[in-house]
Design an enzyme around this catalytic site. Structure first.
Site, PDB file in Angstrom:
ATOM      1  N   GLU A 422       0.793  -1.244   0.000  1.00  0.00           N
ATOM      2  CA  GLU A 422       0.000   0.000   0.000  1.00  0.00           C
ATOM      3  C   GLU A 422       0.819   1.285   0.000  1.00  0.00           C
ATOM      4  O   GLU A 422       0.317   2.320   0.436  1.00  0.00           O
ATOM      5  CB  GLU A 422      -0.973   0.002   1.194  1.00  0.00           C
ATOM      6  CG  GLU A 422      -2.035  -1.071   1.068  1.00  0.00           C
ATOM      7  CD  GLU A 422      -3.151  -0.986   2.098  1.00  0.00           C
ATOM      8  OE1 GLU A 422      -3.003  -0.258   3.082  1.00  0.00           O
ATOM      9  OE2 GLU A 422      -4.180  -1.653   1.900  1.00  0.00           O
TER      10      GLU A 422
HETATM   11  C1  BMA Z   1      -4.748  -3.030   4.888  1.00  0.00           C
HETATM   12  C2  BMA Z   1      -3.546  -3.779   5.347  1.00  0.00           C
HETATM   13  C3  BMA Z   1      -3.127  -3.434   6.726  1.00  0.00           C
HETATM   14  C4  BMA Z   1      -4.282  -3.141   7.615  1.00  0.00           C
HETATM   15  C5  BMA Z   1      -5.586  -3.576   7.024  1.00  0.00           C
HETATM   16  C6  BMA Z   1      -6.768  -3.201   7.835  1.00  0.00           C
HETATM   17  O1  BMA Z   1      -4.520  -1.740   4.559  1.00  0.00           O
HETATM   18  O2  BMA Z   1      -2.519  -3.683   4.411  1.00  0.00           O
HETATM   19  O3  BMA Z   1      -2.229  -2.375   6.712  1.00  0.00           O
HETATM   20  O4  BMA Z   1      -4.078  -3.716   8.828  1.00  0.00           O
HETATM   21  O5  BMA Z   1      -5.763  -3.047   5.771  1.00  0.00           O
HETATM   22  O6  BMA Z   1      -6.923  -1.816   7.948  1.00  0.00           O
END
Ligand code: BMA
Length: 848
Positions: A422
């Protein structure tokens, strides 16, 4: 080579104090303090807060040891540490060996001239990780996640250990992997790259060798390959330099397949290095013979994103993997195997080792090879800005990445290297960069004063002063440098720059046309589950919905007075912003107001299971377009409300049982658009499916309005629409509440699944309190439970009071008059009668 282990009993102390205490190596300060009773269990209540000082403190480890005669005779003696966590200075006797700064690297030092016969002292002085990153963060600010101790991106250590939206702020400290002395003689096998070339049904297996040599002269390399049936193939090669290749052909190979597509055949590969008759070094590997390609081809929707194994396109069914414990070194092999086996038991064939955790240990990949779990491997960067422009940081990362690619590239399960989690999305959409339009804004506001609020918003924006330098460094690293390293060191595995990404830097990271996508509008965006059906990602690598852990797990961290969703402790074990509120809000869309705490927990579990089922069934129905779903997340690192399907103690949440159904190789699903119901079968097996569908439009208490049977044919590796029902003539405002469609899929005489279609939300169905009848039998070492109900029973939960048991199915529906047969092992030490008497049944009507 002679090896002397230095693992085992050490001593440790808080720096600048005189009290040495017993330590376990591999291990860590927190678990040692816990074993000594010096800190409370940080997973209970809010003890975490009382324990955070541990990571703000420096700690020393010490070992007194005597090297063996064999070691002392060695020409070249090394101290080898497979993993130090993280910032430390290493001393042997009075000599400083070096400073280390990366949890993911192996460290070694030549110590022959520093080692003495008799007692030696090894000392490792660790800096408190929290203090260390705080200091660096004050000098140069990096962005990270809001639930973490700030500054984590400065340190090459598992990002989530500083805290995450499901994880506590408890960064461990210590010697977290093996540590030993190695006396190396003439030469050693420094690195081996095992490669396979597939041609006309045969495979050439090659070991590319890199040697470290201390003496010239001829060496011989031996390659021994033992196939799954015990048949041995061998080859031999003379080596005169520091590199060499040795290979052999495997005719009619036993291929390795992902879970559900065929066996996980594994070959044992042994490489030996000899000087004459003397064995100089040896290494062994477990290798699966397969090809894995990430195929991206232009199509009517954009570009595919399809994993193809041995020529077969695979629908990736899986989840995201996080580190299995905040304190990894105490996580036993048995618990780890149970988690991976549980993923396989729910028909998962892929796990994404998420970039906020660690490059996992060998034992993890051994299990993934064994259970047929493909690995999407992120490099360890997540949701943050990292100082990749800093040459020291960059060099440190370069060693780390090279080492970990070399360590993992031979793995049967390794399907993909991915740059990070991300961060591309972050650069594109999370306000990390200045929008190119911004410079023109003041001018625009002069013309249209109503847009003044935009200027205000920008003023409040928290932009790093050096964001442009950092963005360029990101671009260079993930789009140029890292793919070059991967291509150089592991040309046989695909690289993907970030998850999610559309492969066009900083553009539409969550594209529905190309690449992978993370869909968080349901949950973070508060959209209803029905929003899933409006998305068609090419590959859904993250989406999720939270639930509380099981009641038994909540009982571990709460006192009775805490057992209320908005109590301080329940909120302490919830790290997502407004998480409990999001669960409650969505729950009221679907279910009636729960009557008590037990009901809240139960409903949160089935809500999560229903939501994820709803999404996965839709994407599997569109498997010609969507090539995989990895829900967020498989596991937890401590007891907490989270998106996980298995809680910290290994207990299956309702979602994991649901996954076993919605990831079934042949999936029956109903696309409900009341009063229309479209019956689908998603078949991701290699063979066509033939069977029959029995359907019944009936009231909740089993009175049939209409029913019938259909012959079913569902071709392999595709979705088939079996039938399209339009019940407009039969369903009206009069009967839509109490009427349901029951579909049962049969293969010959075996019912393989049941699916319900409803015409109104669950909360509006006038369910009656079911009268269950159960017949419980002992079949070998299991309970076999035959359960019927006089009226529709929804989301039937089974438990054995006082035991942690996994049932063959759970949280399932029983339409009126049907029988469901479920098994579970009789807990060890229990009699059949004890197990039978401990059976408890709960269903939706018990929740209100
Ligand atoms: C995504 C993941 C984590 C996070 C999850 C829940 O963004 O990559 O970084 O824990 O969502 O928010």
């Amino acid at each position: 080579m002679n090896i002397q282990s230095l693992a085992g009993k050490w001593q440790f102390r808080q720096a600048d104090t005189d009290t040495w205490m017993p330590a376990t190596v591999p291990g860590g300060v927190h678990t040692d303090l816990l074993n000594l009773g010096r800190i409370p269990d940080p997973f209970v209540g809010d003890n975490e807060l009382d324990v955070m000082w541990v990571a703000e403190t420096d700690w020393d480890y010490s070992l007194t040891f005597s090297p063996s005669a064999e070691i002392l005779q060695g020409e070249n003696i090394f101290l080898v540490a497979d993993g130090l966590d993280t910032i430390a200075t290493v001393y042997i006797n009075a000599h400083k060996l070096g400073e280390v700064n990366n949890q993911f690297r192996q460290w070694q030092w030549e110590i022959k001239d520093k080692l003495i016969a008799g007692e030696n002292t090894l000392r490792i002085e660790f800096s408190g990780p929290s203090t260390y990153v705080t200091h660096l963060q004050q000098q140069r600010r990096m962005k990270g996640v809001s639930q973490a101790i700030e500054g984590g991106p400065h340190m090459r250590k598992a990002p989530c250990q500083f805290g995450w939206d499901w994880g506590p702020m408890l960064p461990p400290i210590g010697i977290w992997k093996d540590i030993r002395l190695e006396a190396r003689g003439i030469a050693r096998l420094q690195d081996i790259h095992i490669r396979q070339t597939h041609h006309d049904g045969a495979i050439t297996l090659q070991a590319w060798l890199e040697l470290e040599r201390w003496q010239p002269g001829a060496l011989q390399a031996f390659l021994k390959v033992t196939d799954p049936n015990g048949k041995v193939l061998q080859a031999q090669e003379n080596l005169s330099s520091t590199t060499g290749r040795i290979g052999l052909d495997i005719e009619s190979p036993n291929l390795w397949w992902p879970n559900g597509y065929g066996p996980q055949s594994l070959y044992q590969v042994e490489v030996k290095l000899n000087s004459g008759n003397e064995l100089v070094d040896q290494k062994t590997y477990q290798v699966g013979l397969r090809t894995i390609d990430l195929v991206q081809e232009e199509d009517e929707f954009g570009k595919s994103f399809q994993f193809v194994v041995n020529g077969i396109p695979i629908f990736a069914k899986g989840s995201n993997w996080i580190p299995a414990d905040s304190f990894l070194t105490r996580f036993t092999d048995a618990r780890l195997e149970k988690l991976i086996a549980d993923a396989a038991a729910s028909h998962q064939n892929m796990l994404r080792v998420w970039g906020g955790g660690i490059y996992e240990e060998e034992r993890f990949y051994d299990l993934c090879d064994k259970y047929g779990i493909l690995i999407w491997q992120d490099f360890i960067f997540s949701c943050s800005i990292y100082p990749l422009d800093d040459s020291n940081f960059f060099e440190n990362v370069r060693f780390e990445i090279e080492e970990n690619i070399r360590r993992l590239r031979h793995r049967a399960s390794l399907a993909l290297w991915c740059g990070n989690n991300e961060m591309e999305w972050g650069w594109e959409s999370w306000g990390w960069q200045k929008n190119p339009m911004e410079d023109q804004l003041p001018q625009l506001v002069q013309q249209i004063p109503q847009l003044g609020f935009l200027l205000e918003a920008i003023k409040e924006r928290d932009l790093l002063p050096d964001w442009e330098i950092l963005k360029n460094a990101y671009d260079q690293f993930f789009h140029h440098t890292l793919p070059e390293w991967v291509a150089d060191l592991d040309p046989d595995t695909s690289y993907w720059p970030s998850s999610p990404s559309s492969y066009t830097p900083f553009m539409d990271a969550n594209s529905q046309k190309v690449g992978d996508a993370h869909y968080w509008e349901v949950w973070h965006g508060r959209k209803p589950f029905t929003a899933y059906r409006k998305t068609y990602p090419r590959f859904m690598s993250e989406f999720g919905f939270q639930a509380f852990p099981t009641l038994e797990t909540i009982e571990f961290y709460t006192q009775p007075q805490d057992r209320n969703l908005t109590s301080y402790i329940m909120e302490h074990h919830q790290r997502g912003n407004h998480g409990n509120g999001l669960i409650i809000a969505q729950m009221t869309d679907t279910f009636r107001m729960p009557k008590d705490f037990t009901a809240w927990i139960y409903l949160s579990l089935i809500l999560q299971a229903e939501g994820i089922r709803y999404g996965v069934e839709h994407w599997r129905r569109n498997m010609h377009r969507v090539s995989g779903t990895l829900y967020w997340q498989l596991n937890d690192c401590w007891p907490v409300a989270s998106w996980a399907s298995i809680d910290y103690f290994g207990r299956w949440k309702a979602l994991h049982y649901a996954a076993r159904r919605f990831y079934a190789p042949v999936l029956l699903s109903i696309e409900d658009k009341p009063p229309q119901m479209e019956i689908n079968i998603s078949n991701d097996t290699n063979t066509d499916f033939e069977g029959s569908l029995h359907w019944s439009l009936e009231s909740v208490d089993g009175q049939v309005l209409d029913s019938g049977s259909l012959q079913v044919f569902a071709g392999s590796l595709s979705n088939s629409i079996i039938h399209h029902f339009d019940f407009a003539g039969e369903i009206s405002g009069e009967n839509e509440h109490e009427t349901i469609l029951v579909c049962e899929l049969w293969q010959g005489e075996t019912k393989i699944s049941t699916s319900l279609g409803t015409f109104v939300p669950n909360k509006h169905i006038p369910l009656q309190q079911p009268k269950f009848e159960s017949r419980v039998e002992k079949v070998e070492t299991s309970l076999q439970i035959h359960l019927t109900s006089d009226t529709l029973a929804r989301f039937v939960e089974m438990k054995l009071k006082g035991a942690d048991t996994t049932f063959s199915d759970n949280y399932f529906d029983i339409p009126a008059g049907r029988e469901v047969v479920v098994t579970c092992p009789i807990p060890s030490g229990w009699t059949f009668k004890e197990a039978k008497d401990a059976l408890r049944i709960y269903s939706l009507t018990d929740s209100y």
